[in-house]
Design an enzyme around this catalytic site. Structure first.
Site, PDB file in Angstrom:
ATOM      1  N   ARG A  64       0.388   7.150  -1.894  1.00  0.00           N
ATOM      2  CA  ARG A  64      -0.667   6.308  -1.329  1.00  0.00           C
ATOM      3  C   ARG A  64      -0.310   5.952   0.109  1.00  0.00           C
ATOM      4  NH1 ARG A  64      -1.358   0.137  -1.501  1.00  0.00           N
ATOM      5  NH2 ARG A  64      -3.409  -0.074  -0.581  1.00  0.00           N
ATOM      6  N   ASN A  98      -2.473  -4.698  -6.322  1.00  0.00           N
ATOM      7  CA  ASN A  98      -1.153  -4.906  -5.734  1.00  0.00           C
ATOM      8  C   ASN A  98      -0.552  -6.118  -6.404  1.00  0.00           C
ATOM      9  OD1 ASN A  98      -1.646  -2.797  -4.039  1.00  0.00           O
ATOM     10  ND2 ASN A  98      -1.647  -3.999  -2.137  1.00  0.00           N
ATOM     11  N   HIS A 109      -5.936  -0.629   5.955  1.00  0.00           N
ATOM     12  CA  HIS A 109      -4.795  -1.487   5.617  1.00  0.00           C
ATOM     13  C   HIS A 109      -4.431  -2.303   6.867  1.00  0.00           C
ATOM     14  CE1 HIS A 109      -1.112  -1.826   2.760  1.00  0.00           C
ATOM     15  NE2 HIS A 109      -0.934  -2.742   3.698  1.00  0.00           N
ATOM     16  N   ASN A 149      -7.289  -2.548   1.531  1.00  0.00           N
ATOM     17  CA  ASN A 149      -6.068  -3.087   0.968  1.00  0.00           C
ATOM     18  C   ASN A 149      -6.084  -4.602   1.101  1.00  0.00           C
ATOM     19  OD1 ASN A 149      -3.170  -2.777   0.013  1.00  0.00           O
ATOM     20  ND2 ASN A 149      -2.906  -4.062   1.834  1.00  0.00           N
ATOM     21  N   TYR A 194       3.024  -8.395  -7.176  1.00  0.00           N
ATOM     22  CA  TYR A 194       4.427  -8.635  -6.827  1.00  0.00           C
ATOM     23  C   TYR A 194       5.099  -9.715  -7.666  1.00  0.00           C
ATOM     24  CZ  TYR A 194       4.046  -5.596  -2.765  1.00  0.00           C
ATOM     25  OH  TYR A 194       3.885  -4.497  -1.955  1.00  0.00           O
ATOM     26  N   GLN A 247       2.502   0.242   9.509  1.00  0.00           N
ATOM     27  CA  GLN A 247       3.873  -0.075   9.123  1.00  0.00           C
ATOM     28  C   GLN A 247       4.836   1.106   9.260  1.00  0.00           C
ATOM     29  OE1 GLN A 247       2.332  -2.149   5.326  1.00  0.00           O
ATOM     30  NE2 GLN A 247       4.187  -3.291   5.824  1.00  0.00           N
TER      31      GLN A 247
HETATM   32  C1  GBH Z   1       1.691  -6.273   0.510  1.00  0.00           C
HETATM   33  O1  GBH Z   1       1.149  -7.561   0.467  1.00  0.00           O
HETATM   34  C2  GBH Z   1       1.095  -5.494   1.657  1.00  0.00           C
HETATM   35  O2  GBH Z   1      -0.021  -4.736   1.234  1.00  0.00           O
HETATM   36  C3  GBH Z   1       2.084  -4.596   2.335  1.00  0.00           C
HETATM   37  O3  GBH Z   1       1.559  -4.134   3.547  1.00  0.00           O
HETATM   38  C4  GBH Z   1       3.381  -5.334   2.536  1.00  0.00           C
HETATM   39  O4  GBH Z   1       4.315  -4.585   3.264  1.00  0.00           O
HETATM   40  C5  GBH Z   1       3.931  -5.668   1.167  1.00  0.00           C
HETATM   41  O5  GBH Z   1       3.035  -6.491   0.498  1.00  0.00           O
HETATM   42  C6  GBH Z   1       5.252  -6.416   1.198  1.00  0.00           C
HETATM   43  O6  GBH Z   1       5.086  -7.666   1.774  1.00  0.00           O
HETATM   44  O7  GBH Z   1       4.931 -14.996   4.789  1.00  0.00           O
HETATM   45  O8  GBH Z   1       4.976 -16.787   3.175  1.00  0.00           O
HETATM   46  O9  GBH Z   1       2.944 -16.328   4.415  1.00  0.00           O
HETATM   47  C7  GBH Z   1       1.636  -8.354  -0.588  1.00  0.00           C
HETATM   48  C8  GBH Z   1       1.087  -9.750  -0.545  1.00  0.00           C
HETATM   49  C9  GBH Z   1       0.791 -11.641   0.799  1.00  0.00           C
HETATM   50  C10 GBH Z   1       2.973 -10.820   0.483  1.00  0.00           C
HETATM   51  C11 GBH Z   1       1.252 -12.433   1.999  1.00  0.00           C
HETATM   52  C12 GBH Z   1       3.460 -11.618   1.677  1.00  0.00           C
HETATM   53  C13 GBH Z   1       3.073 -13.503   3.044  1.00  0.00           C
HETATM   54  C14 GBH Z   1       3.662 -14.752   2.531  1.00  0.00           C
HETATM   55  N1  GBH Z   1       1.594 -10.475   0.623  1.00  0.00           N
HETATM   56  N2  GBH Z   1       2.633 -12.777   1.859  1.00  0.00           N
HETATM   57  S1  GBH Z   1       4.168 -15.786   3.843  1.00  0.00           S
END
Ligand code: GBH
Length: 505
Positions: free
Chosen positions: A95, A327, A140, A184, A329, A37
């Protein structure tokens, strides 16, 4: 007289609330990133191709803006600026992840890239020079393409390849790196990559891929953990854990069926990876494996689509970790009866068979999947504490997205971080063994299938500018203030948008 009394009262009450809610001095505050990324340098020196190079080059239309990580934030050339930003923020820890094919161009350990190792040595040395603790993720999501060609995570030899790679990494960097994370987000690797088309390698083996991958991944994690503990930790003295995406899945109502639905969802979303490592019994989660076994037979398969762990394997994996990387969110509410969707048969979500619900009034980010959810960290972490006997926990990612044109004044991100950190304090008050918090992300980066259309950075990156100039957002100043004072001051406003490095950093 009156004015003096009022001023006195105000300053007193401010002080007591601050003192009540303080992060411990040894709490590790950091930010997180991932190799593909941010790094760029996709073919620098002798780096090998990985699955994200392959998918973005051969199949660019799957990425929302048809972009790629060829240059990304160009950390390959800007690593000193990255570390300068860490010092500006006053981070305790950082990290980041290693690109497997940058270190082993062939994927296998017959050849170690000198240039790749030198790049990470420089990055790590620069952090160490300024007292920043590196926390390193071995994987990752950027698997060497050559290993994918052999099946990747579903090849039975995967755990062996992964251990070979990890041993090279520990040998090269273990003198300075004391915090290791094997994987990850296994759910995103196995479910998204092997059961669907939403992440590389888009295998789309619905109802099959996720479970085979899950077992191999967990076995690979345990092999690397034991290799580290046996052969490296005695001299290097570090810790090794795994990072799993643990969002909160709570029941929509108190009914028994909604509670069971929420439990089944948790078992599928993260229990597949956590249960074999953290539970007393070991192996895959009970209710879900029974359900998949039963459905598999009904569907005509000769055995369950979900593989089992032998007793020896269970014992090998159980307890094979020093900490739980989380992780986190958001939250999602789970129903047994509402919002049920039609799913392909067989598939992971057909197996789980529950409905999801997200209230309309939760604030929305720039990412469709991400809404600010109340008490989210508290709920997830107290659940892990109760279920798994108070493991050491690091929040290894948590963050908020804005749109590319939202600019530097990111009050919604600030609101999210303050609420999340309040929830982390609630978790500490509830006795959760939480040792650190990594904000996602230090800077804007390539957001997988969303390309550069969603921005998670405390620093904005100008992707039009060949220098990939980084500029702090307002949230960077707020996070810096929290790290520095160990207190969340909801009134704090930065006095200017000019960043400096404070003494001691
Ligand atoms: C993290 O995943 C990742 O570890 C990181 O690399 C990433 O940049 C960060 O989140 C922010 O996204 O597009 O509707 O299918 C977090 C969990 C799971 C969030 C998959 C996004 C995709 C949903 N992720 N999800 S969708």
């Amino acid at each position: 007289m009156n004015i003096i009394v009022i001023l006195f009262l105000v300053s007193c009450s401010a002080r007591t609330t601050k003192q009540e809610r303080r992060f411990p001095d040894d709490f590790l505050f950091g930010t997180a990133t991932a190799s593909y990324q941010i790094e760029g340098g996709w073919n620098a020196d002798d780096k090998g191709e990985n699955i994200w190079d392959r998918i973005t080059h051969n199949n660019p239309t799957v990425i929302k803006d048809q972009s790629n990580g060829d240059i990304a934030a160009d950390t390959y050339n800007n690593y000193k600026r990255d570390v300068e930003m860490m010092r500006e923020l006053g981070l305790d820890a950082y990290r980041f992840s290693l690109s497997w094919s940058r270190i082993l161009p062939n994927g296998l350990a017959n050849k170690v890239s000198e240039a790749g190792v030198a790049f990470y040595n420089n990055y790590i040395d620069e952090m160490i020079k300024y007292g920043i603790t590196p926390m390193v993720t071995l994987y990752h999501w950027d698997l060497p393409q050559k290993l994918q060609d052999l099946g990747g995570f579903v090849n039975p030899l995967f755990p062996e390849w992964y251990e070979d790679y990890a041993r090279v990494v520990f040998e090269q960097f273990g003198d300075r790196v004391k915090h290791w994370i094997t994987f990850n987000e296994p759910r995103e690797i196995c479910y998204q990559g092997y059961d669907t088309t939403t992440k590389a390698p888009q295998l789309n083996a619905t109802g099959i891929g996720v479970y085979i991958c899950a077992k191999n991944l967990v076995m690979a994690h345990a092999r690397v953990y034991h290799a580290y503990k046996n052969d490296f930790a005695p001299s290097q003295g570090g810790v090794c854990g795994i990072t799993i995406s643990v969002n909160w899945f709570g029941p929509k109502t108190d009914s028994e069926e909604d509670q069971l639905a929420a439990e089944l969802t948790r078992q599928g979303e993260w229990g597949l990876y956590a249960e074999p490592i953290f539970s007393e019994d070991g192996g895959f989660p009970k209710e879900l494996s029974e359900k998949v076994a039963q459905k598999s037979i009904e569907q005509g398969y000769p055995r369950s689509r979900m593989p089992e762990f032998t007793d020896d394997e269970k014992a090998f994996v159980k307890g094979a970790t020093d900490f739980f990387g989380v992780n986190h969110y958001k939250s999602v509410l789970i129903s047994a009866t509402e919002n049920l969707k039609e799913h392909v048969v067989p598939s992971f979500y057909d197996d789980i068979g529950t409905g999801t619900y997200v209230p309309d009034d939760w604030p929305a980010s720039a990412s469709t999947w991400l809404k600010q959810s109340p008490d989210s960290i508290l709920n997830a972490l107290t659940h892990l504490k109760d279920k798994y006997n108070s493991p050491v926990i690091y929040i290894t990612e948590n963050g908020w997205s804005t749109s590319p044109d939202a600019g530097l004044v990111d009050d919604d991100r600030i609101r999210y971080y303050r609420a999340a950190l309040e929830s982390a304090l609630d978790a500490l008050d509830a006795g959760v063994n939480l040792k650190g918090y990594m904000a996602w992300s230090l800077m804007d980066n390539f957001e997988w299938f969303a390309g550069y259309t969603e921005r998670f950075g405390l620093y904005q990156v100008d992707f039009e500018d060949p220098a990939r100039t980084r500029t702090p957002r307002k949230s960077a100043f707020v996070y810096k203030q929290i790290i520095n004072t160990r207190v969340i001051d909801h009134e704090y406003e930065p006095s200017s948008m000019t960043m400096t490095i404070d003494e001691g950093h």
